[in-house]
Every structure is written in structure tokens, then in C-alpha cells.
Enzyme design. Structure first.
Site, PDB file in Angstrom:
ATOM      1  N   TYR A 197     -14.461  11.306   7.752  1.00  0.00           N
ATOM      2  CA  TYR A 197     -15.462  11.968   6.893  1.00  0.00           C
ATOM      3  C   TYR A 197     -16.016  10.991   5.857  1.00  0.00           C
ATOM      4  O   TYR A 197     -17.201  11.020   5.531  1.00  0.00           O
ATOM      5  CB  TYR A 197     -14.841  13.182   6.183  1.00  0.00           C
ATOM      6  N   ARG A 217      -5.588  27.972   8.293  1.00  0.00           N
ATOM      7  CA  ARG A 217      -6.756  28.558   7.611  1.00  0.00           C
ATOM      8  C   ARG A 217      -6.615  30.067   7.424  1.00  0.00           C
ATOM      9  O   ARG A 217      -7.611  30.796   7.498  1.00  0.00           O
ATOM     10  CB  ARG A 217      -8.048  28.262   8.384  1.00  0.00           C
ATOM     11  N   ASP A 223      -8.596  21.658   0.173  1.00  0.00           N
ATOM     12  CA  ASP A 223      -9.258  21.061   1.338  1.00  0.00           C
ATOM     13  C   ASP A 223      -8.819  19.606   1.462  1.00  0.00           C
ATOM     14  O   ASP A 223      -8.467  18.977   0.463  1.00  0.00           O
ATOM     15  CB  ASP A 223     -10.788  21.135   1.196  1.00  0.00           C
ATOM     16  N   ARG A 239     -14.428  34.214  -3.373  1.00  0.00           N
ATOM     17  CA  ARG A 239     -15.224  32.992  -3.222  1.00  0.00           C
ATOM     18  C   ARG A 239     -16.522  33.077  -4.015  1.00  0.00           C
ATOM     19  O   ARG A 239     -17.015  32.068  -4.542  1.00  0.00           O
ATOM     20  CB  ARG A 239     -15.491  32.761  -1.729  1.00  0.00           C
TER      21      ARG A 239
HETATM   22  O1  1CP Z   1      -5.724  28.679   4.447  1.00  0.00           O
HETATM   23  C1  1CP Z   1      -5.661  27.469   4.680  1.00  0.00           C
HETATM   24  O2  1CP Z   1      -5.367  26.997   5.797  1.00  0.00           O
HETATM   25  C2  1CP Z   1      -5.886  26.506   3.510  1.00  0.00           C
HETATM   26  C3  1CP Z   1      -7.212  26.031   3.335  1.00  0.00           C
HETATM   27  C4  1CP Z   1      -7.834  24.852   4.090  1.00  0.00           C
HETATM   28  C5  1CP Z   1      -7.266  23.810   4.857  1.00  0.00           C
HETATM   29  C6  1CP Z   1      -5.836  23.633   5.293  1.00  0.00           C
HETATM   30  C7  1CP Z   1      -9.212  24.611   4.002  1.00  0.00           C
HETATM   31  C8  1CP Z   1     -10.167  25.480   3.295  1.00  0.00           C
HETATM   32  N1  1CP Z   1      -9.472  23.425   4.634  1.00  0.00           N
HETATM   33  C9  1CP Z   1      -8.329  22.922   5.190  1.00  0.00           C
HETATM   34  C10 1CP Z   1      -8.148  21.668   5.935  1.00  0.00           C
HETATM   35  C11 1CP Z   1      -9.328  20.973   6.495  1.00  0.00           C
HETATM   36  N2  1CP Z   1     -10.574  20.791   5.926  1.00  0.00           N
HETATM   37  C12 1CP Z   1      -9.318  20.273   7.713  1.00  0.00           C
HETATM   38  C13 1CP Z   1      -8.113  20.123   8.599  1.00  0.00           C
HETATM   39  C14 1CP Z   1      -7.890  21.308   9.466  1.00  0.00           C
HETATM   40  C15 1CP Z   1      -8.933  21.560  10.515  1.00  0.00           C
HETATM   41  O3  1CP Z   1      -9.110  20.703  11.405  1.00  0.00           O
HETATM   42  O4  1CP Z   1      -9.553  22.623  10.449  1.00  0.00           O
HETATM   43  C16 1CP Z   1     -10.592  19.716   7.902  1.00  0.00           C
HETATM   44  C17 1CP Z   1     -11.068  18.881   9.087  1.00  0.00           C
HETATM   45  C18 1CP Z   1     -11.374  20.034   6.759  1.00  0.00           C
HETATM   46  C19 1CP Z   1     -12.769  19.601   6.490  1.00  0.00           C
HETATM   47  C20 1CP Z   1     -13.626  20.771   6.252  1.00  0.00           C
HETATM   48  N3  1CP Z   1     -13.673  21.460   5.069  1.00  0.00           N
HETATM   49  C21 1CP Z   1     -14.463  21.442   7.172  1.00  0.00           C
HETATM   50  C22 1CP Z   1     -14.613  21.079   8.635  1.00  0.00           C
HETATM   51  C23 1CP Z   1     -15.892  20.413   8.923  1.00  0.00           C
HETATM   52  C24 1CP Z   1     -15.923  19.906  10.353  1.00  0.00           C
HETATM   53  O5  1CP Z   1     -16.075  18.685  10.521  1.00  0.00           O
HETATM   54  O6  1CP Z   1     -15.813  20.710  11.287  1.00  0.00           O
HETATM   55  C25 1CP Z   1     -15.049  22.520   6.497  1.00  0.00           C
HETATM   56  C26 1CP Z   1     -16.053  23.496   7.015  1.00  0.00           C
HETATM   57  C27 1CP Z   1     -14.521  22.524   5.180  1.00  0.00           C
HETATM   58  C28 1CP Z   1     -14.751  23.532   4.097  1.00  0.00           C
HETATM   59  C29 1CP Z   1     -13.668  24.529   3.980  1.00  0.00           C
HETATM   60  N4  1CP Z   1     -12.329  24.209   3.742  1.00  0.00           N
HETATM   61  C30 1CP Z   1     -11.601  25.377   3.625  1.00  0.00           C
HETATM   62  C31 1CP Z   1     -12.518  26.468   3.787  1.00  0.00           C
HETATM   63  C32 1CP Z   1     -12.145  27.918   3.697  1.00  0.00           C
HETATM   64  C33 1CP Z   1     -13.792  25.928   4.018  1.00  0.00           C
HETATM   65  C34 1CP Z   1     -15.083  26.690   4.195  1.00  0.00           C
HETATM   66  C35 1CP Z   1     -15.799  26.723   2.882  1.00  0.00           C
HETATM   67  C36 1CP Z   1     -16.943  27.680   2.848  1.00  0.00           C
HETATM   68  O7  1CP Z   1     -17.643  27.783   3.866  1.00  0.00           O
HETATM   69  O8  1CP Z   1     -17.115  28.300   1.799  1.00  0.00           O
END
Ligand code: 1CP
Length: 348
Positions: free
Chosen positions: A155, A29, A79, A42
Site C-alpha cells: 500500500y 472484520r 486498520d 461510524r
Molecule cells: O473487526 C476487525 O477485523 C478489525 C478491523 C480491521 C482489520 C483487522 C479493519 C477495519 N481493517 C483491518 C485489516 C486490514 N485493512 C487489512 C488486512 C485484512 C484483509 O486483508 O482484509 C487490509 C488489507 C486493510 C486495508 C484496508 N483498509 C482496506 C482494503 C483495501 C483493499 O486493498 O482491498 C480497506 C477497505 C480498509 C478500510 C477499512 N478498515 C477497516 C474497515 C471496517 C474499513 C472500511 C472503512 C469504511 O469503509 O468506512
């Protein structure tokens, strides 16, 4: 003889079996809310999915942490939940609340989804990969990714974040045939999706199994090991050169067996894993990626220095890629990331 472009990319050297000291580093991330330039970017998209599906924005978000820190790898900004979206499930992100999906509770819900993934829907991701490739420094590797079938299914079934993944685990116990059908579709969809990312230019793929650690042993073997192994076997047939990192978070004692069964080139380790134990118990041909506690990076100072030194010493002489044990937290000070990079690049 190794191709010159390959020799310049430290992560590819490690994933090809060469021990490098100091180790290469990137952070899960690494594009995200702790960066002011990310927050500004964003704001240009009205929804998170629109942000992911706008190639100029996704490419720019991918490149921002490379410009600022010079990490050894970029990871394409997207994502894991674009995959359910490409299966026709409704997916949206509520600010502050996280992801939302129309939940899958029974066979009728699954029937309403596509049987196969719609790669056209994911075309903006492949476009973004091409853009990043053009602008990435030659020493920086590009990582593509997907969620592992169990984590994505969790999910899809719950329709939201869950701390224990009870909805998916209950469905797997009550109707294993239906859950298997969902997992099988995700295995095939993930293979096609990763293959297209490779064809668009990524050199490494990471499979995020963020919720693997929720499963008892025999459920873990069925819903995590077998599907990830099937994806990796298919990738090896289609793209023999691609390097594969698997991240079965919180898998604990199951890690050595997971590594041996799936054949991943590298294993991502979460922060709960003792790096000295991992170095001893996981076969040396498997590279290890990790595993600094993201909170140690928020804290900085002695806590960060000591935790980093411990990881560097545990993995000295091993195939190692420095990383966090999970994603970087939004409250992380940029100065702490700079201090971490300086320490890792000094090698101790
Ligand atoms: O920079 C990077 O690493 C690339 C971007 C990236 C990646 C690899 C994002 C952007 N998401 C992910 C993978 C991801 N998404 C995972 C696997 C890794 C991990 O365990 O963290 C998971 C479980 C998700 C699902 C997801 N998407 C969540 C988690 C929810 C939970 O159950 O805790 C969330 C909050 C998102 C949204 C998201 N994805 C990425 C970002 C920057 C965000 C936040 C968006 C925002 O708030 O605007």
C-alpha cells in the site's frame, strides 16, 4: 498449572496446544458495515482514521460484535494502515474508493518518512485496548494486529489498493536495496507496535499478510517469510507468553514451510486452501484458523451448512480456531452469522 483466566479463554487453550471440540470461533472484520450498530457509530466520526483514533469509538466498535454474538475473541478495531501514518506517510480513506497514500516511488520519497515508528501517534489504539479490556467478558480473548511488512509496503508503494500489487513487486525487482530498507523499517516498527499492544492488554496478535500470495517462491521467502519470522522471533524475546497468528493469504503450497520457518502458533488459512490437505500437510503443533468462504456466509442455507460441516470435519482432532478465509462482507445477513455460530457450537 495454567492460570484460571487463561483456562476460561478457549482460543488461548487452543493456542497453547489443547484440542477443543467444538472449536472456538471469531470472524475476521467482525466489526463492520454488516452491523447496523456499527454504521450508526461510524457516522459519529468524520473520517475513517479519526474513527480509528478515537478510543471511545474504536473500543465500542470492538465490543459490538461480542455483545451481539458472543464470539470467543474480540479484535481491536483499527486498520493496518495506521502504521504508514505513524511513519509520517500521508494516509486517507476515500469513501467507496478505499485507502489512499502519497506513494513511495524512490529513495527520496523514503527519506521523507520517519526512520522509526512514532508510537505517540498510535497512543489512541493503546488507550482503546485498555478500555476494551475493562469491558470484555472474562471468557473472551483480545487480539491485537498489524499488517505484515510486505502487505503494508504494497500500500505504501502503490498509494492505493491494487489487485496484483504490481507497483511494489516492480520496485522490489528494480531496486531490492530500497525495498529492503522499507521492509526493515516496517519490521522494527511492527515489533514496537505489537509490543505496545501487548503491554496495553492484548493476549494474541495476528499478522495480516493479505497480499503474500502475489509473490513467486523466492520473492515470497525474502519479503514474506523472513520479515514475519523476524517479527515473531523478536516478540518471543520480549513477550514469551503472547500467542501469534500469521495469515499469509493465498500462500498455497508454501504454507507448511511458512509455518515451520516463522514459528507462528497458528496459521490463518484462506478459503482456497483445501482444509483436508492443510490438516495433513501442516505440522500438528501449528493451530489452524479458518477457513470458510465469506461468500458462503453471504449465501447461507445449504451452501453455508455444507461448507461449515466440511471444515469442522477436516479439522476434527486438530488444533483449530473457526474463522472465515478472509474478512466478512458488508452484505452478510446477520441471521447467517447466527446460523453459523449455532452450527459451529453444535460441533457438526
Ligand atoms: O473487526 C476487525 O477485523 C478489525 C478491523 C480491521 C482489520 C483487522 C479493519 C477495519 N481493517 C483491518 C485489516 C486490514 N485493512 C487489512 C488486512 C485484512 C484483509 O486483508 O482484509 C487490509 C488489507 C486493510 C486495508 C484496508 N483498509 C482496506 C482494503 C483495501 C483493499 O486493498 O482491498 C480497506 C477497505 C480498509 C478500510 C477499512 N478498515 C477497516 C474497515 C471496517 C474499513 C472500511 C472503512 C469504511 O469503509 O468506512
Amino acid at each position: 498449572m495454567a492460570e484460571p483466566h487463561l483456562a476460561e479463554k478457549k482460543i488461548l487453550r487452543v493456542l497453547s496446544g489443547e484440542t477443543i471440540s467444538p472449536p472456538p470461533i471469531w470472524l475476521m472484520r467482525q466489526a463492520g458495515r454488516y452491523l447496523p450498530e456499527y454504521r450508526e457509530l461510524r457516522a459519529k466520526a468524520s473520517s475513517f482514521l479519526e474513527f480509528c483514533y478515537t478510543p471511545e469509538l474504536a473500543a465500542e466498535a470492538t465490543l459490538q460484535p461480542i455483545r451481539r454474538f458472543g464470539f470467543d475473541a474480540a479484535i481491536i478495531f483499527s486498520d493496518i494502515l495506521v502504521v504508514p501514518d505513524a511513519f509520517g506517510q500521508k494516509v486517507w480513506f476515500e469513501s467507496g474508493a478505499g485507502p489512499r497514500l502519497t506513494p513511495i516511488a524512490d529513495a527520496a520519497d523514503l527519506t521523507r518518512l520517519r526512520a522509526t515508528i512514532d508510537l505517540n501517534r498510535l497512543a489512541p489504539v493503546f488507550d482503546a485496548i485498555g478500555r476494551v479490556k475493562r469491558d470484555l467478558p472474562k471468557e473472551t480473548a483480545l487480539i491485537g494486529f498489524c499488517g505484515a511488512p510486505f502487505t503494508v509496503a504494497a500500500y505504501m508503494v502503490a498509494g492505493e489498493s491494487s489487485s496484483d500489487q504490481a507497483p511494489a513487486r516492480l520496485l522490489a525487482y528494480r531496486d531490492p536495496g530500497l525495498f529492503q530498507e522499507l521492509i526493515d523499517r516496517l519490521v522494527l516498527g511492527s515489533i514496537d507496535y505489537l509490543a505496545r499492544q501487548i503491554e496495553a492488554g492484548v493476549e494474541i496478535v495476528q499478522i495480516f499478510d493479505s497480499w503474500a500470495g502475489m509473490l513467486p517462491e523466492e520473492q515470497f521467502a525474502r519479503w514474506c517469510v523472513a520479515p514475519v519470522r523476524a517479527i515473531i522471533e523478536a516478540m518471543r524475546e520480549r513477550h514469551a507468553d503472547v500467542k501469534i497468528i500469521a495469515f499469509p493469504r493465498r500462500a498455497g503450497l508454501a504454507l507448511p514451510e511458512f509455518a515451520a520457518s516463522t514459528g507462528a502458533d497458528a496459521l490463518g488459512l484462506d478459503a482456497a486452501v483445501d482444509p483436508f490437505a492443510a490438516a495433513k500437510l501442516i505440522a500438528p503443533a501449528t493451530a489452524l484458523q479458518g477457513n470458510l468462504d465469506p461468500l458462503a456466509l453471504v449465501a447461507g442455507g445449504d451452501a453455508l451448512r455444507e461448507a461449515t460441516a466440511r471444515i469442522l470435519s477436516a479439522f476434527a482432532g486438530r488444533l483449530h480456531i473457526f474463522n472465515l478465509g478472509h474478512g466478512i462482507l458488508p452484505e452478510t445477513p446477520i441471521a447467517h452469522v447466527e446460523a453459523l455460530l449455532a452450527q459451529v457450537r453444535s460441533g457438526c
